[in-house]
Design a protein around this motif. Structure first.
Motif, PDB file in Angstrom:
ATOM      1  N   ALA A 186       0.816  -1.218   0.000  1.00  0.00           N
ATOM      2  CA  ALA A 186       0.000   0.000   0.000  1.00  0.00           C
ATOM      3  C   ALA A 186       0.849   1.268   0.000  1.00  0.00           C
ATOM      4  O   ALA A 186       0.343   2.350  -0.312  1.00  0.00           O
ATOM      5  N   ILE A 187       2.129   1.132   0.326  1.00  0.00           N
ATOM      6  CA  ILE A 187       2.980   2.339   0.384  1.00  0.00           C
ATOM      7  C   ILE A 187       3.878   2.492  -0.837  1.00  0.00           C
ATOM      8  O   ILE A 187       4.718   3.391  -0.886  1.00  0.00           O
ATOM      9  N   ARG A 188       3.712   1.598  -1.841  1.00  0.00           N
ATOM     10  CA  ARG A 188       4.524   1.723  -3.058  1.00  0.00           C
ATOM     11  C   ARG A 188       4.133   2.976  -3.837  1.00  0.00           C
ATOM     12  O   ARG A 188       2.952   3.292  -3.929  1.00  0.00           O
ATOM     13  N   LYS A 189       5.109   3.664  -4.326  1.00  0.00           N
ATOM     14  CA  LYS A 189       4.869   4.836  -5.171  1.00  0.00           C
ATOM     15  C   LYS A 189       5.188   4.450  -6.608  1.00  0.00           C
ATOM     16  O   LYS A 189       6.356   4.451  -7.023  1.00  0.00           O
ATOM     17  N   TYR A 190       4.180   4.077  -7.367  1.00  0.00           N
ATOM     18  CA  TYR A 190       4.406   3.693  -8.753  1.00  0.00           C
ATOM     19  C   TYR A 190       4.913   4.904  -9.535  1.00  0.00           C
ATOM     20  O   TYR A 190       4.691   6.047  -9.150  1.00  0.00           O
ATOM     21  N   GLY A 191       5.611   4.640 -10.581  1.00  0.00           N
ATOM     22  CA  GLY A 191       6.207   5.724 -11.362  1.00  0.00           C
ATOM     23  C   GLY A 191       7.637   5.986 -10.915  1.00  0.00           C
ATOM     24  O   GLY A 191       8.400   6.655 -11.601  1.00  0.00           O
ATOM     25  N   ILE A 192       7.984   5.446  -9.744  1.00  0.00           N
ATOM     26  CA  ILE A 192       9.362   5.518  -9.245  1.00  0.00           C
ATOM     27  C   ILE A 192       9.831   4.076  -9.086  1.00  0.00           C
ATOM     28  O   ILE A 192       9.160   3.291  -8.412  1.00  0.00           O
ATOM     29  N   PRO A 193      10.966   3.701  -9.706  1.00  0.00           N
ATOM     30  CA  PRO A 193      11.428   2.316  -9.577  1.00  0.00           C
ATOM     31  C   PRO A 193      11.613   1.943  -8.102  1.00  0.00           C
ATOM     32  O   PRO A 193      12.014   2.784  -7.294  1.00  0.00           O
ATOM     33  N   SER A 194      11.317   0.684  -7.772  1.00  0.00           N
ATOM     34  CA  SER A 194      11.345   0.304  -6.354  1.00  0.00           C
ATOM     35  C   SER A 194      12.759   0.259  -5.800  1.00  0.00           C
ATOM     36  O   SER A 194      12.960   0.233  -4.595  1.00  0.00           O
ATOM     37  N   LYS A 195      13.762   0.291  -6.664  1.00  0.00           N
ATOM     38  CA  LYS A 195      15.130   0.314  -6.122  1.00  0.00           C
ATOM     39  C   LYS A 195      15.524   1.735  -5.686  1.00  0.00           C
ATOM     40  O   LYS A 195      16.499   1.921  -4.967  1.00  0.00           O
ATOM     41  N   HIS A 225      12.616  -8.188   4.742  1.00  0.00           N
ATOM     42  CA  HIS A 225      13.892  -8.577   4.146  1.00  0.00           C
ATOM     43  C   HIS A 225      14.999  -8.268   5.159  1.00  0.00           C
ATOM     44  O   HIS A 225      14.854  -7.355   5.971  1.00  0.00           O
ATOM     45  N   THR A 226      16.077  -9.001   5.046  1.00  0.00           N
ATOM     46  CA  THR A 226      17.197  -8.742   5.964  1.00  0.00           C
ATOM     47  C   THR A 226      17.876  -7.414   5.625  1.00  0.00           C
ATOM     48  O   THR A 226      18.453  -6.763   6.497  1.00  0.00           O
ATOM     49  N   CYS A 227      17.811  -7.014   4.372  1.00  0.00           N
ATOM     50  CA  CYS A 227      18.427  -5.751   3.958  1.00  0.00           C
ATOM     51  C   CYS A 227      17.628  -5.169   2.795  1.00  0.00           C
ATOM     52  O   CYS A 227      18.005  -5.334   1.625  1.00  0.00           O
ATOM     53  N   PRO A 228      16.516  -4.509   3.094  1.00  0.00           N
ATOM     54  CA  PRO A 228      15.610  -4.066   2.034  1.00  0.00           C
ATOM     55  C   PRO A 228      16.295  -3.261   0.927  1.00  0.00           C
ATOM     56  O   PRO A 228      15.951  -3.416  -0.244  1.00  0.00           O
ATOM     57  N   SER A 229      17.261  -2.419   1.287  1.00  0.00           N
ATOM     58  CA  SER A 229      17.845  -1.556   0.244  1.00  0.00           C
ATOM     59  C   SER A 229      18.555  -2.374  -0.829  1.00  0.00           C
ATOM     60  O   SER A 229      18.789  -1.896  -1.932  1.00  0.00           O
ATOM     61  N   GLU A 230      18.902  -3.619  -0.495  1.00  0.00           N
ATOM     62  CA  GLU A 230      19.541  -4.473  -1.503  1.00  0.00           C
ATOM     63  C   GLU A 230      18.596  -5.546  -2.046  1.00  0.00           C
ATOM     64  O   GLU A 230      19.029  -6.441  -2.793  1.00  0.00           O
ATOM     65  N   ALA A 231      17.334  -5.449  -1.664  1.00  0.00           N
ATOM     66  CA  ALA A 231      16.370  -6.450  -2.138  1.00  0.00           C
ATOM     67  C   ALA A 231      16.229  -6.356  -3.657  1.00  0.00           C
ATOM     68  O   ALA A 231      16.380  -5.273  -4.238  1.00  0.00           O
ATOM     69  N   ASP A 234      10.950  -4.467  -4.895  1.00  0.00           N
ATOM     70  CA  ASP A 234      10.297  -3.697  -3.825  1.00  0.00           C
ATOM     71  C   ASP A 234      11.270  -3.284  -2.724  1.00  0.00           C
ATOM     72  O   ASP A 234      10.940  -3.297  -1.523  1.00  0.00           O
ATOM     73  N   ALA A 235      12.444  -2.862  -3.142  1.00  0.00           N
ATOM     74  CA  ALA A 235      13.470  -2.442  -2.180  1.00  0.00           C
ATOM     75  C   ALA A 235      13.027  -1.240  -1.357  1.00  0.00           C
ATOM     76  O   ALA A 235      13.453  -1.057  -0.221  1.00  0.00           O
ATOM     77  N   ALA A 236      12.178  -0.438  -1.918  1.00  0.00           N
ATOM     78  CA  ALA A 236      11.765   0.792  -1.231  1.00  0.00           C
ATOM     79  C   ALA A 236      10.597   0.588  -0.282  1.00  0.00           C
ATOM     80  O   ALA A 236      10.261   1.481   0.484  1.00  0.00           O
ATOM     81  N   SER A 237       9.995  -0.589  -0.335  1.00  0.00           N
ATOM     82  CA  SER A 237       8.777  -0.741   0.463  1.00  0.00           C
ATOM     83  C   SER A 237       8.819  -1.884   1.477  1.00  0.00           C
ATOM     84  O   SER A 237       8.099  -1.846   2.471  1.00  0.00           O
ATOM     85  N   GLN A 238       9.650  -2.883   1.266  1.00  0.00           N
ATOM     86  CA  GLN A 238       9.718  -3.969   2.238  1.00  0.00           C
ATOM     87  C   GLN A 238      10.196  -3.445   3.603  1.00  0.00           C
ATOM     88  O   GLN A 238      10.949  -2.483   3.675  1.00  0.00           O
ATOM     89  N   LEU A 239       9.779  -4.124   4.638  1.00  0.00           N
ATOM     90  CA  LEU A 239      10.195  -3.726   5.986  1.00  0.00           C
ATOM     91  C   LEU A 239      11.500  -4.440   6.342  1.00  0.00           C
ATOM     92  O   LEU A 239      11.677  -5.622   6.029  1.00  0.00           O
ATOM     93  N   ASP A 240      12.384  -3.737   6.968  1.00  0.00           N
ATOM     94  CA  ASP A 240      13.580  -4.364   7.532  1.00  0.00           C
ATOM     95  C   ASP A 240      13.114  -5.331   8.615  1.00  0.00           C
ATOM     96  O   ASP A 240      12.397  -4.936   9.538  1.00  0.00           O
ATOM     97  N   ILE A 241      13.527  -6.581   8.492  1.00  0.00           N
ATOM     98  CA  ILE A 241      13.001  -7.592   9.424  1.00  0.00           C
ATOM     99  C   ILE A 241      13.387  -7.291  10.875  1.00  0.00           C
ATOM    100  O   ILE A 241      12.720  -7.748  11.811  1.00  0.00           O
ATOM    101  N   ASN A 242      14.396  -6.473  11.059  1.00  0.00           N
ATOM    102  CA  ASN A 242      14.774  -6.082  12.428  1.00  0.00           C
ATOM    103  C   ASN A 242      13.709  -5.239  13.107  1.00  0.00           C
ATOM    104  O   ASN A 242      13.713  -5.097  14.318  1.00  0.00           O
TER     105      ASN A 242
END
Lengths: 269, 269, 269, 269
Positions: A186-195, A225-231, A234-242
């Motif tokens: 629900a927090i994805r901003k389409y039009g901007i790549p998820s990375k 994900h363990t490290c969302p920024s490197e997922a 959906d790198a921009a939207s996944q929650l850091d599992i920590n």
């Protein structure tokens, strides 16, 4: 059950080590919070914006990794299907077949998923009035399957933005099936790549999740994900599992209050 | 204070007997639930759809009735102002001056209200992105007043429908001022006269109120009447005061959970 | 070419007699108005609301009927594909393969259509910002096909309503490919079955078509039937073919003015 | 009359020299194109985002400048009123009193404007379904005035964006009064100050204006300035007056086609 359940895992199936680490962390959280968790990951992303982006390992390799997760940690499994012929082979291993939101109206796909006899998780299309979710639900029932989950993940609001309408939970609850809120999509901003880190608006995760839970859900869907920024998706939207455990605590408490008063919501309504 | 407060009363000032009965019932509820209540009613409805509809008793007569309510029951009072010259006379008796949603961008009105030194309740315009509420807030501050309340009441969603976006509470909370959720206006169906029972969608009241409270508010705004179907304005959307107490109970509990975890929402965000 | 072209035909392939009668009428209109017409009809409707509704004759029988239309009247043919394996067999007969709006982001389908070498008509998803149509366009180009048409058919606007944004034509024109406006789908009222006459808002057809043409399109898409009220799909939105010629006349004139000033639109922009 | 008319001028009344230069340029355009022009400028902007922004010279000084424009160039005048007490003094000089879009539902203001006997230009609120414009229209009629113009200027679409719905012209035309399209306000990007060039999307001006005209209007509203980037209000959205003539040419031709087929739009509808 009145207990809140969680669907979680990395967006797309990546390297086996990451998949296992996430599973291990989810197992710990499940035990500490006493929350049932369904492990979710996609073997194929069929709607990415470019042919150059990672789409997952494919059905065979993907299901194999999911099977290992199940074997080692005992999780119930969920993954999404995109074409009818994927349903039967996926259903051999995976417990819950998910219909992607864009595809919720595709009859052949929905019927093929239903006919596996597995649970079907029907995502709410971003273009479909929530009360109209009764139509694909009926297609599943008419195919002889009444194991259905409905999942909200935001509705089209202007361009490149999704809105979460609390009334959607009201309508989906009226079907009588378990309702889930997928907050990370629900927090994805389409039009901007998820990375690109601007491709998601994580600052809204707590407020949206809390609102959705209080509106009445049975489960939550949080990609982690363990490290969302490197997922790889959906790198921009996944929650850091920590952060997941702290994220869940208020939601469990809010859910307990909501369940206590669920009947009164219907009386006043 | 961390306690949820309530703004309530009939939509428009009607016959004195009705006003007093509602006040009496609110007083009882306030005592039984231990909730602070601000008494709200309008002396003038300036945006009704027809010249034939009731618009209230006018400023002088209306304020006189509100003064009686205050005198007899001790309530803090709230009413809305529509034109700058109304602010000073209203402020002689009324504690909270409310800027109607459509008028939230009208500088002269907002400044006139601010300059009375009374609390200003700024309603969120149905056409204004919630983060832009900081602009009228700044106009009030720049006029020397920092007693401000912000109230959400739904945002334009297609035609004749309003949506409640949980993200709006996130943005309004960032101003640092108390945030209120006006749930009875959020269910109005414009295009249908409010005397027609289809002019409001009361079935959504519990789910919307619960979502809004969990998203983080300090107060609720619920218009209530002894007999809504005979109310002279917003007959389709006001709550029957007989349901108010049961309506509030889960909201108070949800609010207590939310307050406990409010700081964590900001950390994750 | 600067001449306006038309995509038309019954929504779904019905009885052969109806298909031929519509084709004959279209042939006459094409000759009288000097407008090129592409004959469109679907062999399969995969997103109807109920398993009980007619979905068409299927691929084999449907393509056979389309082939007869081509043989007898010489029309270029267009039909929609829903699953990748349908693309090759359809492409044996049909000239233009159409990607349904809901499916515009499904990579496997779009690539399979592209690889047939036929023209691909990409419908604009009701959930996709128009500038993002460049992404599926690029998938087709990257599959070695640059015969592309883009079709607007309305965007999600609140619940059960679609809006036609003139800016969408601006963005789609920037791709450099022909742009088409599907006006009969833009007036569908979802949530109401198409066999109910309230399921479409035909009163808007002239105003929408005129606006779209003046905004800059190369073609129009108008589903037409000899007796819409008895049509087996989209009965509430198809145009009665008896009105088609009068409907088109002002659009051709408006198009001629627009074409004359198309360059100046880009200079001012 | 069947001739397209134009409402134009700088957004807000600035330095007299600028006002006169714009008037002179408009006069030339009026003569060359044979188009009737109403001169528009605001003496007071009451809804700017900050107390620090320029709001105009005020009623008395503003009307004085407008009077000079009328005297020197013979233009019919239009300006907007924000509070009831402004109506009578403005009406002494100004021919058309405009109700701002946010204020279209404010009964006291609308009635005060109506009672001057001057033409009332009612802007369509960004939050009001277009068919509901009949309500403020009726308030004006019930006040004894049937000289009414209705102006579209875009409708709320998600956050900080406006959309122009061609269907709005259909509904406003049904009132029987002249309908105008204010295209320069429809491209404002709220949330971005108008002095920032990103605060407007001028690239959409031609496509929007052409769509609106073909949908059926009687007049256009285009704010124009000799040097928009230095304008004291709406710097990002006003049109450079040097482009106005070229901008209008295709619109006049499109209008002529539309007028010719206006009756047929109603028959098909």
């Amino acid at each position: 059950s009145d207990e809140l359940f969680l669907i979680s895992g990395p967006c797309v199936i990546e390297d086996e080590k990451i998949m296992m680490t996430v599973a291990e962390r989810l197992k710990e959280i499940s035990e500490r919070l006493g929350i049932k968790i369904i492990y979710k990951s996609s073997f194929m992303k069929d709607n990415r914006s470019s042919l150059d982006y990672y789409i997952g390992p494919g059905l065979e390799a993907g299901v194999k990794i999911l099977a290992k997760v199940k074997e080692q940690f005992g999780f119930t499994l969920l993954t999404d299907v995109h074409y009818p012929e994927q349903c039967a082979p996926v259903a051999e291993v995976v417990d819950v077949l998910q219909i992607p939101a864009y595809l919720c109206m595709q009859t052949t796909l929905v019927v093929a998923a239903a006919k596996t006899g597995r649970v079907v998780n029907l995502k709410h299309g971003q273009f479909l009035a929530p009360e109209n979710m009764k139509h694909p639900v009926k297609k599943i029932e008419d195919s002889g399957n009444d194991q259905i989950i409905l999942t909200e993940r935001g509705y089209t609001f202007g361009y490149n933005d999704l809105i979460v309408d609390p009334r959607s939970f009201y309508h989906m609850n009226k079907t009588g099936y378990p309702v889930v809120f997928d907050v990370t999509h629900a927090i994805r901003k389409y039009g901007i790549p998820s990375k690109d880190s601007k491709g998601g608006a994580r600052e809204y995760l707590p407020v949206l999740a809390r609102a959705g839970v209080a509106a009445g859900v049975d489960g939550l869907f949080v990609e982690a994900h363990t490290c969302p920024s490197e997922a790889l998706c959906d790198a921009a939207s996944q929650l850091d599992i920590n952060y997941l455990e702290e994220f869940l605590k208020p939601l469990i408490e809010l859910h307990n209050v909501e369940v206590k008063y669920r009947a009164s919501a219907q009386e006043l309504a």
